[in-house]
Design a protein around this motif. Structure first.
Motif, PDB file in Angstrom:
ATOM      1  N   SER A  65       0.864  -1.209  -0.037  1.00  0.00           N
ATOM      2  CA  SER A  65      -0.074  -0.027   0.252  1.00  0.00           C
ATOM      3  C   SER A  65       0.676   1.250   0.007  1.00  0.00           C
ATOM      4  O   SER A  65       0.491   2.317  -0.388  1.00  0.00           O
ATOM      5  CB  SER A  65      -0.975  -0.007   1.080  1.00  0.00           C
ATOM      6  OG  SER A  65      -0.178  -0.093   2.529  1.00  0.00           O
ATOM      7  N   ILE A  66       2.138   1.195   0.640  1.00  0.00           N
ATOM      8  CA  ILE A  66       2.860   2.534   0.776  1.00  0.00           C
ATOM      9  C   ILE A  66       3.384   2.847  -1.006  1.00  0.00           C
ATOM     10  O   ILE A  66       3.192   4.020  -1.123  1.00  0.00           O
ATOM     11  CB  ILE A  66       3.993   2.392   1.450  1.00  0.00           C
ATOM     12  CG1 ILE A  66       3.900   1.882   2.948  1.00  0.00           C
ATOM     13  CG2 ILE A  66       4.944   3.524   1.242  1.00  0.00           C
ATOM     14  CD1 ILE A  66       5.066   1.520   3.638  1.00  0.00           C
ATOM     15  N   ASP A  71      -4.431   5.913   1.268  1.00  0.00           N
ATOM     16  CA  ASP A  71      -4.527   7.038   2.380  1.00  0.00           C
ATOM     17  C   ASP A  71      -3.949   8.324   2.103  1.00  0.00           C
ATOM     18  O   ASP A  71      -3.732   9.212   2.956  1.00  0.00           O
ATOM     19  CB  ASP A  71      -4.678   6.383   3.719  1.00  0.00           C
ATOM     20  CG  ASP A  71      -5.936   6.004   3.982  1.00  0.00           C
ATOM     21  OD1 ASP A  71      -6.892   5.918   3.401  1.00  0.00           O
ATOM     22  OD2 ASP A  71      -6.005   5.370   5.492  1.00  0.00           O
ATOM     23  N   ASP A  78      -6.398   4.106  -2.841  1.00  0.00           N
ATOM     24  CA  ASP A  78      -5.268   4.265  -3.383  1.00  0.00           C
ATOM     25  C   ASP A  78      -5.146   5.561  -3.901  1.00  0.00           C
ATOM     26  O   ASP A  78      -5.933   6.205  -4.621  1.00  0.00           O
ATOM     27  CB  ASP A  78      -4.847   3.136  -4.311  1.00  0.00           C
ATOM     28  CG  ASP A  78      -4.648   1.665  -3.800  1.00  0.00           C
ATOM     29  OD1 ASP A  78      -4.459   1.594  -2.551  1.00  0.00           O
ATOM     30  OD2 ASP A  78      -4.828   0.826  -4.544  1.00  0.00           O
ATOM     31  N   THR A 114      -2.003  -2.906  -2.539  1.00  0.00           N
ATOM     32  CA  THR A 114      -2.646  -2.635  -1.249  1.00  0.00           C
ATOM     33  C   THR A 114      -2.841  -4.002  -0.267  1.00  0.00           C
ATOM     34  O   THR A 114      -3.600  -4.628  -0.848  1.00  0.00           O
ATOM     35  CB  THR A 114      -3.660  -1.696  -1.114  1.00  0.00           C
ATOM     36  OG1 THR A 114      -3.128  -0.341  -1.467  1.00  0.00           O
ATOM     37  CG2 THR A 114      -4.311  -1.468   0.144  1.00  0.00           C
ATOM     38  N   SER A 269      -0.513   9.790   6.915  1.00  0.00           N
ATOM     39  CA  SER A 269      -1.660  10.382   6.357  1.00  0.00           C
ATOM     40  C   SER A 269      -2.571  10.847   7.459  1.00  0.00           C
ATOM     41  O   SER A 269      -2.831  10.382   8.582  1.00  0.00           O
ATOM     42  CB  SER A 269      -2.252   9.010   6.003  1.00  0.00           C
ATOM     43  OG  SER A 269      -3.720   9.136   5.782  1.00  0.00           O
ATOM     44  N   HIS A 275      -0.015   5.171   7.196  1.00  0.00           N
ATOM     45  CA  HIS A 275       0.516   5.332   5.984  1.00  0.00           C
ATOM     46  C   HIS A 275       1.260   6.735   5.717  1.00  0.00           C
ATOM     47  O   HIS A 275       0.731   7.750   6.446  1.00  0.00           O
ATOM     48  CB  HIS A 275      -0.392   5.011   4.846  1.00  0.00           C
ATOM     49  CG  HIS A 275      -0.904   3.578   4.936  1.00  0.00           C
ATOM     50  ND1 HIS A 275      -1.978   3.280   5.755  1.00  0.00           N
ATOM     51  CD2 HIS A 275      -0.607   2.635   4.119  1.00  0.00           C
ATOM     52  CE1 HIS A 275      -2.137   1.870   5.319  1.00  0.00           C
ATOM     53  NE2 HIS A 275      -1.372   1.391   4.584  1.00  0.00           N
ATOM     54  N   GLN A 281       5.512  10.519   1.350  1.00  0.00           N
ATOM     55  CA  GLN A 281       5.755  10.004   0.059  1.00  0.00           C
ATOM     56  C   GLN A 281       6.851  10.469  -0.675  1.00  0.00           C
ATOM     57  O   GLN A 281       7.753  10.065  -0.840  1.00  0.00           O
ATOM     58  CB  GLN A 281       4.759   9.994  -0.997  1.00  0.00           C
ATOM     59  CG  GLN A 281       3.497   9.056  -0.488  1.00  0.00           C
ATOM     60  CD  GLN A 281       3.641   7.580  -0.994  1.00  0.00           C
ATOM     61  OE1 GLN A 281       4.638   6.930  -1.470  1.00  0.00           O
ATOM     62  NE2 GLN A 281       2.920   6.651  -0.397  1.00  0.00           N
TER      63      GLN A 281
END
Length: 294
Positions: A65-66, A71, A78, A114, A269, A275, A281
Protein backbone atom coordinates in the motif's frame (compact mmCIF):
# COMPACT_ATOMS: atom_id res chain seq x y z
CA UNK A 1 75.23 1.09 -28.75
CA UNK A 2 73.08 -0.32 -31.55
CA UNK A 3 69.44 0.78 -31.69
CA UNK A 4 67.37 -1.86 -29.87
CA UNK A 5 64.57 -1.50 -32.39
CA UNK A 6 66.93 -2.54 -35.14
CA UNK A 7 68.29 -5.50 -33.12
CA UNK A 8 64.74 -6.88 -32.61
CA UNK A 9 64.30 -6.94 -36.34
CA UNK A 10 67.28 -9.22 -37.10
CA UNK A 11 66.30 -12.71 -38.37
CA UNK A 12 68.26 -14.48 -35.61
CA UNK A 13 66.64 -12.51 -32.83
CA UNK A 14 63.19 -12.96 -34.37
CA UNK A 15 63.70 -16.72 -34.44
CA UNK A 16 64.78 -16.76 -30.78
CA UNK A 17 61.76 -14.73 -29.73
CA UNK A 18 59.44 -17.01 -31.67
CA UNK A 19 60.90 -20.09 -30.01
CA UNK A 20 60.65 -18.51 -26.57
CA UNK A 21 57.05 -17.54 -27.18
CA UNK A 22 56.21 -21.07 -28.30
CA UNK A 23 57.80 -22.57 -25.19
CA UNK A 24 56.01 -20.11 -22.92
CA UNK A 25 52.66 -20.90 -24.52
CA UNK A 26 53.20 -24.63 -24.14
CA UNK A 27 54.16 -24.18 -20.50
CA UNK A 28 51.04 -22.13 -19.74
CA UNK A 29 48.70 -24.62 -21.42
CA UNK A 30 50.23 -27.71 -19.80
CA UNK A 31 51.04 -26.26 -16.39
CA UNK A 32 54.77 -26.97 -16.87
CA UNK A 33 56.47 -30.32 -17.15
CA UNK A 34 54.36 -31.92 -14.39
CA UNK A 35 51.08 -30.21 -15.29
CA UNK A 36 50.81 -28.82 -11.72
CA UNK A 37 52.59 -25.51 -12.02
CA UNK A 38 51.52 -22.29 -10.30
CA UNK A 39 49.17 -21.34 -13.15
CA UNK A 40 47.25 -24.59 -12.79
CA UNK A 41 46.73 -24.10 -9.06
CA UNK A 42 45.21 -20.63 -9.29
CA UNK A 43 41.48 -20.28 -8.74
CA UNK A 44 39.50 -18.57 -11.49
CA UNK A 45 38.88 -14.89 -10.91
CA UNK A 46 35.37 -14.08 -9.66
CA UNK A 47 32.98 -12.60 -12.18
CA UNK A 48 33.12 -8.83 -11.73
CA UNK A 49 29.92 -7.11 -10.65
CA UNK A 50 28.33 -4.99 -13.37
CA UNK A 51 28.66 -1.25 -13.05
CA UNK A 52 25.58 0.24 -11.39
CA UNK A 53 23.64 2.42 -13.81
CA UNK A 54 22.54 5.55 -11.98
CA UNK A 55 20.35 6.62 -14.90
CA UNK A 56 18.03 3.71 -15.76
CA UNK A 57 15.67 4.28 -18.66
CA UNK A 58 12.61 2.65 -17.11
CA UNK A 59 11.25 1.73 -13.67
CA UNK A 60 8.83 -0.90 -12.39
CA UNK A 61 7.56 -0.76 -8.81
CA UNK A 62 6.40 -3.72 -6.72
CA UNK A 63 5.23 -3.83 -3.12
CA UNK A 64 2.29 -2.89 -0.94
CA UNK A 65 0.00 0.00 0.00
CA UNK A 66 2.84 2.44 0.60
CA UNK A 67 3.90 2.24 -3.03
CA UNK A 68 0.25 2.60 -4.07
CA UNK A 69 -0.06 5.86 -2.13
CA UNK A 70 -2.86 4.45 0.04
CA UNK A 71 -4.62 7.04 2.22
CA UNK A 72 -2.35 9.80 0.95
CA UNK A 73 -5.08 11.66 -0.98
CA UNK A 74 -8.44 10.41 0.26
CA UNK A 75 -9.61 8.05 2.99
CA UNK A 76 -9.26 4.31 2.39
CA UNK A 77 -8.21 4.66 -1.24
CA UNK A 78 -5.11 4.21 -3.36
CA UNK A 79 -3.54 7.31 -4.86
CA UNK A 80 -0.78 6.05 -7.19
CA UNK A 81 -0.18 9.51 -8.60
CA UNK A 82 1.61 10.40 -5.36
CA UNK A 83 3.58 7.14 -5.12
CA UNK A 84 7.19 7.70 -4.07
CA UNK A 85 8.28 5.26 -6.80
CA UNK A 86 6.28 6.08 -9.92
CA UNK A 87 3.91 8.94 -9.07
CA UNK A 88 3.38 11.99 -11.27
CA UNK A 89 2.59 14.53 -8.55
CA UNK A 90 5.09 17.39 -8.77
CA UNK A 91 5.10 17.93 -5.00
CA UNK A 92 6.22 14.36 -4.41
CA UNK A 93 8.80 14.37 -7.23
CA UNK A 94 8.87 10.59 -7.39
CA UNK A 95 11.88 8.45 -8.14
CA UNK A 96 10.59 7.90 -11.68
CA UNK A 97 10.19 11.64 -12.24
CA UNK A 98 13.68 12.35 -10.90
CA UNK A 99 15.36 9.65 -12.95
CA UNK A 100 13.31 9.56 -16.15
CA UNK A 101 12.10 13.14 -16.53
CA UNK A 102 9.48 13.64 -19.26
CA UNK A 103 9.54 9.95 -20.23
CA UNK A 104 8.39 8.82 -16.77
CA UNK A 105 4.67 8.38 -17.68
CA UNK A 106 5.47 5.96 -20.52
CA UNK A 107 8.49 4.24 -18.99
CA UNK A 108 7.30 3.41 -15.46
CA UNK A 109 4.86 0.81 -14.11
CA UNK A 110 3.36 0.32 -10.66
CA UNK A 111 2.49 -3.30 -9.88
CA UNK A 112 2.29 -2.86 -6.11
CA UNK A 113 -0.97 -3.79 -4.40
CA UNK A 114 -2.53 -2.58 -1.18
CA UNK A 115 -2.49 -5.36 1.41
CA UNK A 116 0.27 -7.31 -0.33
CA UNK A 117 2.72 -9.39 1.64
CA UNK A 118 6.04 -10.93 0.69
CA UNK A 119 4.23 -14.04 -0.55
CA UNK A 120 2.63 -11.83 -3.24
CA UNK A 121 5.95 -10.45 -4.45
CA UNK A 122 6.88 -13.27 -6.87
CA UNK A 123 3.68 -12.69 -8.85
CA UNK A 124 4.23 -8.94 -8.93
CA UNK A 125 7.83 -9.45 -9.97
CA UNK A 126 6.75 -11.68 -12.86
CA UNK A 127 4.65 -8.83 -14.21
CA UNK A 128 7.45 -6.34 -13.70
CA UNK A 129 10.00 -8.58 -15.40
CA UNK A 130 7.89 -8.69 -18.55
CA UNK A 131 8.63 -4.98 -19.04
CA UNK A 132 12.41 -5.58 -18.87
CA UNK A 133 12.79 -2.47 -16.71
CA UNK A 134 16.11 -0.81 -16.08
CA UNK A 135 15.23 -0.63 -12.37
CA UNK A 136 12.76 -2.43 -10.12
CA UNK A 137 11.85 -0.86 -6.77
CA UNK A 138 10.81 -3.13 -3.91
CA UNK A 139 9.04 -2.03 -0.74
CA UNK A 140 7.16 -4.74 1.11
CA UNK A 141 7.11 -6.48 4.47
CA UNK A 142 4.99 -4.19 6.64
CA UNK A 143 1.89 -6.32 6.08
CA UNK A 144 3.83 -9.43 7.05
CA UNK A 145 4.28 -7.92 10.51
CA UNK A 146 0.95 -6.06 10.59
CA UNK A 147 -1.44 -8.89 11.44
CA UNK A 148 -4.41 -9.28 13.75
CA UNK A 149 -2.11 -10.97 16.24
CA UNK A 150 1.66 -11.45 16.56
CA UNK A 151 1.22 -15.21 16.14
CA UNK A 152 0.02 -14.57 12.58
CA UNK A 153 3.13 -12.68 11.48
CA UNK A 154 4.96 -14.24 8.52
CA UNK A 155 7.78 -16.51 9.71
CA UNK A 156 11.22 -15.17 8.85
CA UNK A 157 12.14 -18.32 6.92
CA UNK A 158 9.03 -18.02 4.72
CA UNK A 159 9.74 -14.33 4.20
CA UNK A 160 13.23 -15.23 2.95
CA UNK A 161 11.99 -18.00 0.69
CA UNK A 162 9.46 -15.75 -1.02
CA UNK A 163 11.95 -12.91 -1.49
CA UNK A 164 14.49 -15.26 -3.06
CA UNK A 165 11.74 -16.61 -5.31
CA UNK A 166 10.72 -13.09 -6.34
CA UNK A 167 14.25 -12.17 -7.39
CA UNK A 168 14.46 -15.47 -9.23
CA UNK A 169 11.33 -14.61 -11.20
CA UNK A 170 12.94 -11.35 -12.24
CA UNK A 171 16.29 -12.85 -13.17
CA UNK A 172 14.70 -15.61 -15.25
CA UNK A 173 13.17 -13.04 -17.60
CA UNK A 174 15.13 -9.82 -17.15
CA UNK A 175 18.61 -10.65 -15.78
CA UNK A 176 20.00 -7.18 -16.41
CA UNK A 177 17.38 -5.27 -14.40
CA UNK A 178 18.72 -3.47 -11.34
CA UNK A 179 16.84 -3.69 -8.05
CA UNK A 180 16.44 -1.13 -5.28
CA UNK A 181 15.15 -2.64 -2.04
CA UNK A 182 13.68 -0.35 0.62
CA UNK A 183 13.73 -1.48 4.24
CA UNK A 184 10.50 -2.14 6.12
CA UNK A 185 9.48 0.96 8.12
CA UNK A 186 9.84 0.97 11.89
CA UNK A 187 6.23 0.22 12.86
CA UNK A 188 6.94 0.90 16.51
CA UNK A 189 8.08 4.44 15.71
CA UNK A 190 4.93 4.96 13.63
CA UNK A 191 2.85 3.84 16.63
CA UNK A 192 4.75 6.24 18.88
CA UNK A 193 4.20 9.16 16.50
CA UNK A 194 0.62 8.42 15.47
CA UNK A 195 -0.73 7.80 18.97
CA UNK A 196 -0.54 11.54 19.53
CA UNK A 197 -3.65 11.90 17.38
CA UNK A 198 -6.98 11.09 19.09
CA UNK A 199 -8.58 10.70 15.66
CA UNK A 200 -5.79 8.43 14.50
CA UNK A 201 -6.25 6.13 17.47
CA UNK A 202 -9.97 5.85 16.77
CA UNK A 203 -9.25 4.87 13.17
CA UNK A 204 -6.67 2.31 14.30
CA UNK A 205 -9.47 0.52 16.14
CA UNK A 206 -11.03 -0.26 12.76
CA UNK A 207 -8.33 -2.87 12.25
CA UNK A 208 -5.12 -1.22 11.04
CA UNK A 209 -2.00 -3.19 12.01
CA UNK A 210 -3.47 -4.58 15.22
CA UNK A 211 -0.31 -6.48 16.12
CA UNK A 212 1.30 -3.08 16.72
CA UNK A 213 -1.50 -0.53 17.01
CA UNK A 214 -4.15 -2.31 19.11
CA UNK A 215 -4.81 -0.63 22.47
CA UNK A 216 -2.54 2.24 21.50
CA UNK A 217 -2.40 3.76 24.98
CA UNK A 218 -1.82 0.50 26.83
CA UNK A 219 1.68 0.58 28.29
CA UNK A 220 1.32 -2.58 30.35
CA UNK A 221 3.81 -5.41 30.20
CA UNK A 222 1.74 -7.47 27.77
CA UNK A 223 1.25 -4.64 25.28
CA UNK A 224 4.90 -3.64 25.49
CA UNK A 225 6.00 -7.23 24.86
CA UNK A 226 3.64 -7.47 21.88
CA UNK A 227 5.02 -4.35 20.28
CA UNK A 228 8.58 -5.50 20.91
CA UNK A 229 7.79 -8.77 19.15
CA UNK A 230 6.61 -6.85 16.09
CA UNK A 231 9.65 -4.61 16.21
CA UNK A 232 11.99 -7.60 16.41
CA UNK A 233 10.24 -9.27 13.49
CA UNK A 234 10.65 -6.16 11.33
CA UNK A 235 14.35 -6.04 12.21
CA UNK A 236 14.62 -9.69 11.15
CA UNK A 237 12.80 -8.99 7.88
CA UNK A 238 15.20 -6.17 7.10
CA UNK A 239 18.16 -8.45 7.74
CA UNK A 240 16.69 -10.87 5.19
CA UNK A 241 16.27 -8.08 2.64
CA UNK A 242 19.86 -7.06 3.17
CA UNK A 243 21.30 -10.58 3.00
CA UNK A 244 19.38 -11.68 -0.08
CA UNK A 245 20.06 -8.43 -1.91
CA UNK A 246 23.80 -8.76 -1.25
CA UNK A 247 23.77 -12.08 -3.09
CA UNK A 248 22.34 -10.49 -6.23
CA UNK A 249 24.88 -8.78 -8.45
CA UNK A 250 22.53 -5.94 -9.44
CA UNK A 251 20.67 -5.22 -6.20
CA UNK A 252 20.98 -2.33 -3.76
CA UNK A 253 19.47 -2.37 -0.27
CA UNK A 254 18.76 1.03 1.25
CA UNK A 255 20.95 0.32 4.27
CA UNK A 256 17.98 0.68 6.62
CA UNK A 257 17.24 4.25 5.50
CA UNK A 258 13.45 3.86 5.51
CA UNK A 259 13.48 1.92 8.79
CA UNK A 260 15.59 4.64 10.44
CA UNK A 261 13.63 7.60 9.09
CA UNK A 262 11.60 9.47 11.73
CA UNK A 263 8.31 10.33 10.04
CA UNK A 264 6.72 13.39 11.63
CA UNK A 265 2.99 13.84 12.08
CA UNK A 266 2.85 15.90 8.88
CA UNK A 267 4.39 12.99 6.99
CA UNK A 268 1.67 10.56 8.07
CA UNK A 269 -1.75 10.28 6.49
CA UNK A 270 -4.32 12.60 8.14
CA UNK A 271 -6.87 9.80 7.66
CA UNK A 272 -5.10 6.91 9.35
CA UNK A 273 -1.95 8.33 10.97
CA UNK A 274 0.00 5.33 9.73
CA UNK A 275 0.57 5.38 5.99
CA UNK A 276 2.76 8.14 4.51
CA UNK A 277 1.05 11.37 3.53
CA UNK A 278 1.98 13.16 0.33
CA UNK A 279 4.84 14.76 2.25
CA UNK A 280 5.88 11.35 3.57
CA UNK A 281 5.87 9.96 0.03
CA UNK A 282 8.19 12.78 -1.02
CA UNK A 283 10.61 11.82 1.76
CA UNK A 284 10.60 8.21 0.57
CA UNK A 285 11.37 9.41 -2.94
CA UNK A 286 14.32 11.40 -1.62
CA UNK A 287 15.71 8.42 0.25
CA UNK A 288 15.39 6.16 -2.80
CA UNK A 289 16.95 8.69 -5.17
CA UNK A 290 19.94 9.19 -2.88
CA UNK A 291 20.60 5.44 -2.78
CA UNK A 292 20.00 4.73 -6.46
CA UNK A 293 22.29 7.55 -7.58
CA UNK A 294 25.00 7.04 -4.95
Amino acid sequence: MPDSRQVLRTPAMAALLAAAALALTAGCESGGPTGAGPAASKKPSPTPSPAWNRSPRSIAAVGDSITRGFDACTVLADCPEVSWATGSDTQVDSLATRLLGPSAPTHSWNYAKTGARMADLPGQMTRAAAEHPGLVTVMTGANDACRDDVTAMTPVAAFRTDFVKALGELRAVSPQSQVYVASVPDLKRLWSTGRGSPLGKQIWKLGICQSMLADADDLGAGAVARREAVYDRVVAYNQVLKDVCLRDRACRYDGGAVFSYSFSGAQLSPWDWFHPSKDGQARLAELAYARVTA
